[in-house]
Design a protein around this motif. Sequence first.
Motif, PDB file in Angstrom:
ATOM      1  N   LYS A  11      74.786 -26.821  93.474  1.00 27.44           N
ATOM      2  CA  LYS A  11      76.177 -26.467  93.195  1.00 27.44           C
ATOM      3  C   LYS A  11      77.074 -26.778  94.390  1.00 27.44           C
ATOM      4  O   LYS A  11      78.186 -27.298  94.226  1.00 27.44           O
ATOM      5  N   LEU A  12      76.584 -26.487  95.618  1.00 24.06           N
ATOM      6  CA  LEU A  12      77.384 -26.772  96.803  1.00 24.06           C
ATOM      7  C   LEU A  12      77.668 -28.267  96.921  1.00 24.06           C
ATOM      8  O   LEU A  12      78.807 -28.680  97.163  1.00 24.06           O
ATOM      9  N   ASN A  22      72.827 -21.487  85.475  1.00 21.57           N
ATOM     10  CA  ASN A  22      74.247 -21.128  85.352  1.00 21.57           C
ATOM     11  C   ASN A  22      75.152 -21.962  86.259  1.00 21.57           C
ATOM     12  O   ASN A  22      76.371 -21.810  86.219  1.00 21.57           O
ATOM     13  N   TYR A  23      74.524 -22.796  87.086  1.00 21.09           N
ATOM     14  CA  TYR A  23      75.309 -23.551  88.063  1.00 21.09           C
ATOM     15  C   TYR A  23      76.374 -24.438  87.416  1.00 21.09           C
ATOM     16  O   TYR A  23      77.496 -24.552  87.915  1.00 21.09           O
ATOM     17  N   GLU A  24      76.023 -25.072  86.318  1.00 20.22           N
ATOM     18  CA  GLU A  24      76.965 -26.015  85.702  1.00 20.22           C
ATOM     19  C   GLU A  24      78.218 -25.304  85.222  1.00 20.22           C
ATOM     20  O   GLU A  24      79.343 -25.758  85.465  1.00 20.22           O
ATOM     21  N   ALA A  25      78.032 -24.156  84.544  1.00 21.72           N
ATOM     22  CA  ALA A  25      79.182 -23.394  84.056  1.00 21.72           C
ATOM     23  C   ALA A  25      80.000 -22.849  85.228  1.00 21.72           C
ATOM     24  O   ALA A  25      81.240 -22.870  85.204  1.00 21.72           O
ATOM     25  N   VAL A  35      84.049 -23.579  86.345  1.00 21.56           N
ATOM     26  CA  VAL A  35      85.014 -22.503  86.614  1.00 21.56           C
ATOM     27  C   VAL A  35      85.650 -22.685  87.994  1.00 21.56           C
ATOM     28  O   VAL A  35      86.867 -22.577  88.159  1.00 21.56           O
ATOM     29  N   ASP A  36      84.817 -22.974  89.010  1.00 23.35           N
ATOM     30  CA  ASP A  36      85.340 -23.150  90.370  1.00 23.35           C
ATOM     31  C   ASP A  36      86.245 -24.379  90.478  1.00 23.35           C
ATOM     32  O   ASP A  36      87.270 -24.354  91.173  1.00 23.35           O
ATOM     33  N   ILE A  37      85.846 -25.466  89.786  1.00 18.90           N
ATOM     34  CA  ILE A  37      86.675 -26.674  89.797  1.00 18.90           C
ATOM     35  C   ILE A  37      88.039 -26.389  89.188  1.00 18.90           C
ATOM     36  O   ILE A  37      89.080 -26.741  89.753  1.00 18.90           O
ATOM     37  N   GLN A  38      88.046 -25.717  88.028  1.00 18.93           N
ATOM     38  CA  GLN A  38      89.315 -25.434  87.363  1.00 18.93           C
ATOM     39  C   GLN A  38      90.162 -24.435  88.166  1.00 18.93           C
ATOM     40  O   GLN A  38      91.383 -24.566  88.226  1.00 18.93           O
ATOM     41  N   SER A  39      89.490 -23.483  88.799  1.00 17.47           N
ATOM     42  CA  SER A  39      90.230 -22.499  89.598  1.00 17.47           C
ATOM     43  C   SER A  39      90.935 -23.173  90.763  1.00 17.47           C
ATOM     44  O   SER A  39      92.124 -22.920  91.022  1.00 17.47           O
ATOM     45  N   PHE A  40      90.211 -24.036  91.463  1.00 13.59           N
ATOM     46  CA  PHE A  40      90.820 -24.692  92.625  1.00 13.59           C
ATOM     47  C   PHE A  40      91.898 -25.685  92.188  1.00 13.59           C
ATOM     48  O   PHE A  40      92.981 -25.738  92.775  1.00 13.59           O
TER      49      PHE A  40
END
Length: 687
Positions: free
Chosen positions: A419-420, A506-509, A513-518
């Motif tokens: 994920k990182l 769960n990494y993909e989901a 979320v992190d991509i859309q948040s940023f």
Amino acid sequence: MDEIDDNEFNVIDSDLEETNTNINKKQIQKNINFKKKKTRLLIKKKTEGFQEEWLEIYKWLIYDSSKKLMFCSLCKSHKKLNRFGKEGSKNFKTSALSEHASTKDHTDATNLEISRAEFIRVSNNSIDKAQNHIGSLMKIIFWLAENDISLNKLSEVVKLCRILGCPQLISASSTINYENNVSGREILSAISISIEETIWNELNEAIAFGIMVDESTDISSEPHLIIYVKYCLHGKIKVRFLKLLQLKSKDSKTIFEAIIDLFDKKGLTNKLMSFASDGASVMLGRSTGVASRIKERNECLFITHCIAHRLALACNSAEKKVDFCKHAEHIIKSVYNFFSNSSKRVDILRKYQEILGHPILKIKQIYEVRWLSWYEAVKNLCLSIESLMDTLLETITTTTNNLQKQSFVSLYTAICNWKLLAFLHFLWDILGYLSALSKVFQQKKIQISDIDPVIELTLNKIRQEFLEFDNEGRLLLGENLNRFLSNVPLGEDCNIGAHQLTWDENYEAELVVDIQSFASAVVSEIQERFPDRPLLNSMKILDHANWPNCKEELAKYGEQELNILSEFYKKEVNNICGEWFGYKAIVYSNFKNIKIEVLLPRLFEFYYDAFPNIIKLLGIIYSIPFSSVDCERGFSKQNLIKTDLRNSLNNETLHFWMMVGLEEKDLSEFDFTRALQIWNGACKRRI
């Protein structure tokens, strides 16, 4: 006087031919003609009064028609006491002139004049040589300033030039040659003053100008205020470094007084029409900021918060809203610290980069104050990830210190996370777009009409790739992240080279979320910091690239915006609306496909009388600075000049260095004539 017959002419001719057989034929003929002319004049019958022809024969003769007296210019100049030199002669006879020409006084005066002429010639040669010498020193010092080299090196560079055979330099044996660092500073000062004079003269000619201001502290903890000016001179847009001022204090009142005093002394405060700075409250505070204080003096002042700083602040704020982005920041800093104090680890990284055929890149540091430095740091990390893992693993196996080894193991484990690494590749993509936007904002002569389109283009790109789902419910994503997902798909066998990555179903989901948040935080912050400003948007109508192609639409185009501009600048221009229709017709018919920076000089030269208010408005608006990044460039130059080894430079000398070092013309184009005049006039010079 007895007349001379033709036989005597023949005697004269034959004599000349016999005595000048080796002389050039043209010279012989010239001598013959002159002798004939003189003889003809001498054989004329005597007439009363002064004969004008005598002036051609006797070059030293002067005739005062008011006093009716003849004088000898040579005897008069050298104060001889004979009649021709003192009271004048009324003896209008050729014999009197001939007799005077043969006197001792006249001969002595002639010899003195020859000596004086020779002395002047020699002196002029010496002066020319001395001026050439100083001119060469000026070029050397200009080059030193361009390359941030101390004046202590002046004598050594001059020595090198002599070895290379520079003909303009005076011999090293001369006792006075102005080649030490003290004389070098005087020459540097003259060059700097000549440049500053040119800028002030151009500001005086310009319709208006804007300033870019920033404050900083140098290596010796001296607070400075740097001022750049932007102006439109005869249609040509210029951005110039103007002044480095030393501050007694960093409060807004002190900075305001320093700025106003500078322009009041030149009588140009009324032309100061725009102000740009970073977002510091001391500069842009609503009630007591520097800009607000200046606006009290000039209510037409247009105030700009630097667009490049605004973008950096938007990105910084977005990063703080996403927790995983903070985690990524911590890992990037840890990787940099791992390499920063060990050349051995850097060598190991380079070795693995060569083995794997990866580009040889350094791990770079990130700076919170310059948030877009993230782009280079993230890009290099993503391109070197396998080499980095190999370096960490080798270091772990060779380290004997258990505490140190444990920290390296923790860093290695954190990096070997799917994920990182995926999120870092996402940052590589989105920061690439933001970095490109920042570079547009940092251009010296960015146009008003460029700002909104490039912002909107960038935001649309971010929305399309990271916020909008396709028909299959997937994000489009960027080029670098898609390549990573293709090469390292999520699953039990995900690895990079020999390194197994940790993963979770769960990494993909979580990544989405992190991509859309940023991405949404970036879009929101940019929109908030670049609001729709009616006055700024109204200025776009003056760039004909935005005009409609339809003539019917063009007839009414820009009327509302022009009213906004005329209201804001009502103290500077009037009857803009009356000129607007004719201006549109002329530009649309003749200059439709010409860029605005090419059109402006033509408008100023040929249409000022027809559209004086429109042209004045153009001069005001195209002098508005939308960024203060030039100030950052100026401080970078300051730090290259005032270093640890040169930390005793005072503010005046530092200003001289910056004025010359930041000059827009290079050495081959710069005219040193005015600088030489200033240097000569500073005090008595001896060479």
